[in-house]
Write a protein that holds these residues in place. Structure first.
Motif, PDB file in Angstrom:
ATOM      1  N   ARG A  18      -0.153  -0.736  -6.425  1.00  0.00           N
ATOM      2  CA  ARG A  18       0.099  -1.250  -5.084  1.00  0.00           C
ATOM      3  C   ARG A  18       1.570  -1.116  -4.702  1.00  0.00           C
ATOM      4  N   ASP A  19       1.809  -0.910  -3.406  1.00  0.00           N
ATOM      5  CA  ASP A  19       3.150  -0.914  -2.840  1.00  0.00           C
ATOM      6  C   ASP A  19       3.604  -2.375  -2.744  1.00  0.00           C
ATOM      7  N   PRO A  20       4.696  -2.770  -3.412  1.00  0.00           N
ATOM      8  CA  PRO A  20       5.130  -4.177  -3.361  1.00  0.00           C
ATOM      9  C   PRO A  20       5.490  -4.654  -1.963  1.00  0.00           C
ATOM     10  N   ASN A  21       5.790  -3.700  -1.068  1.00  0.00           N
ATOM     11  CA  ASN A  21       6.145  -4.073   0.306  1.00  0.00           C
ATOM     12  C   ASN A  21       4.964  -4.027   1.269  1.00  0.00           C
ATOM     13  N   ASN A  22       3.830  -3.505   0.777  1.00  0.00           N
ATOM     14  CA  ASN A  22       2.627  -3.413   1.620  1.00  0.00           C
ATOM     15  C   ASN A  22       1.410  -3.498   0.717  1.00  0.00           C
ATOM     16  N   PRO A  23       0.836  -4.709   0.541  1.00  0.00           N
ATOM     17  CA  PRO A  23      -0.263  -4.876  -0.414  1.00  0.00           C
ATOM     18  C   PRO A  23      -1.530  -4.115  -0.062  1.00  0.00           C
TER      19      PRO A  23
END
Length: 292
Positions: free
Chosen positions: A59-64
């Protein structure tokens, strides 16, 4: 309430699940993907998972909602998968998307079988079938393979293009493709007085139409089901709705369906699930279906 799992997969397997992830085999590739409902311990070790997997989604930590795949051991950007059962033979192109999906929801094979049989039972009447929130088209392909006149609707043009590729891989043709907001489309169908012998929908918890139209399952599902009741042929029909939203009970659908479809019979409702090699059951959504 029924618990239903697909029984006839040959090229897909849920190998293991746990620690909020799942280890799956899609044809020639094994993947690791996030799974918010797998709250238990996995049966295999983390090292065993990593050794088996060809691709892992992070997952992108800035966009779950989005992320990236580590595909070091999966050199092909896309690969084939087929599903066959009792005369139904459909093919898919799978690919690694930024939303953790690869192109199918394998639990839906339980509904593909149902759709195929329901259309075959109505083939002499040339049944019209509408598939909304249709994604890459498994339900559309099952209906078309059985002889239906299929309208396939999704709000994302690229996904509809993907569905068309799956149709061609399956040696099928003449599916009607619609890129539109589902609510707007069905309201127009009601005004036109159009009727369908089959209606299928698999709405997301949240979504956007092609022009930014907002879909929220809890807010919009009541109106959507009421509209579906107006386009479904009361004498000759089948209907399937599937939802995946944590905390959304099958009893919600039961109440909505009972209100909207007083003529329903032969109904089934409950949870779809997948079972891994170690007999852990992973819930994958709730469903309600019925037929005349």
């Amino acid at each position: 309430m029924q618990l239903v799992k697909p029984l006839h997969w040959q090229e897909y397997e849920l190998i293991d699940s746990g620690h909020f992830e799942k280890l799956e085999k899609f044809g020639e590739y094994i993947t690791i993907r996030p799974e918010p409902q797998a709250a238990w311990d996995s049966s295999l070790s983390e090292a065993e998972w990593k050794k088996m997997a060809h691709a892992t989604f992070k997952r992108d930590p800035n966009n779950p909602e989005k992320g990236v795949w580590d595909t070091t051991k999966a050199p092909k950007p896309n690969w084939p998968l087929k599903y066959s059962y009792n005369g139904l033979n459909i093919h898919f192109k799978l690919s690694f998307s930024s939303f953790k999906h690869v192109g199918i929801f394998p639990e839906q094979a339980a509904n593909w079988d149902y759709i195929f049989e329901q259309v075959k039972a109505r083939k002499a009447t040339n049944p019209k079938v509408l598939n909304m929130f249709a994604y890459t088209g498994g339900a559309s392909l099952a209906a078309k393979a059985a002889g239906a006149d299929v309208t396939h609707l999704d709000s994302i043009k690229q996904v509809v293009t993907w569905s068309r590729e799956n149709m061609e891989l399956s040696n099928l043709d003449n599916i009607r493709w619609i890129v539109d907001d589902a609510m707007k489309f069905i309201k127009r169908e009601v005004k036109r007085g159009n009727k369908y012998q089959g209606v299928m929908l698999d709405p997301p918890a949240y979504g956007r139409g092609p022009n930014g139209e907002r879909w929220v399952l809890e807010e919009d599902i009541n109106e959507m089901i009421a509209l579906c009741s107006q386009i479904l042929d009361e004498k000759d029909h089948f209907f399937i709705i599937n939802t995946y939203s944590i905390g959304f009970s099958y009893m919600v659908l039961d109440n909505l369906i009972n209100k909207a479809f007083p003529f329903k019979k032969n109904e089934q409702s409950g949870e779809l699930y997948m079972e891994d090699r170690f007999h852990k059951k992973l819930p994958t959504g709730i469903f309600y279906r019925f037929h005349s």
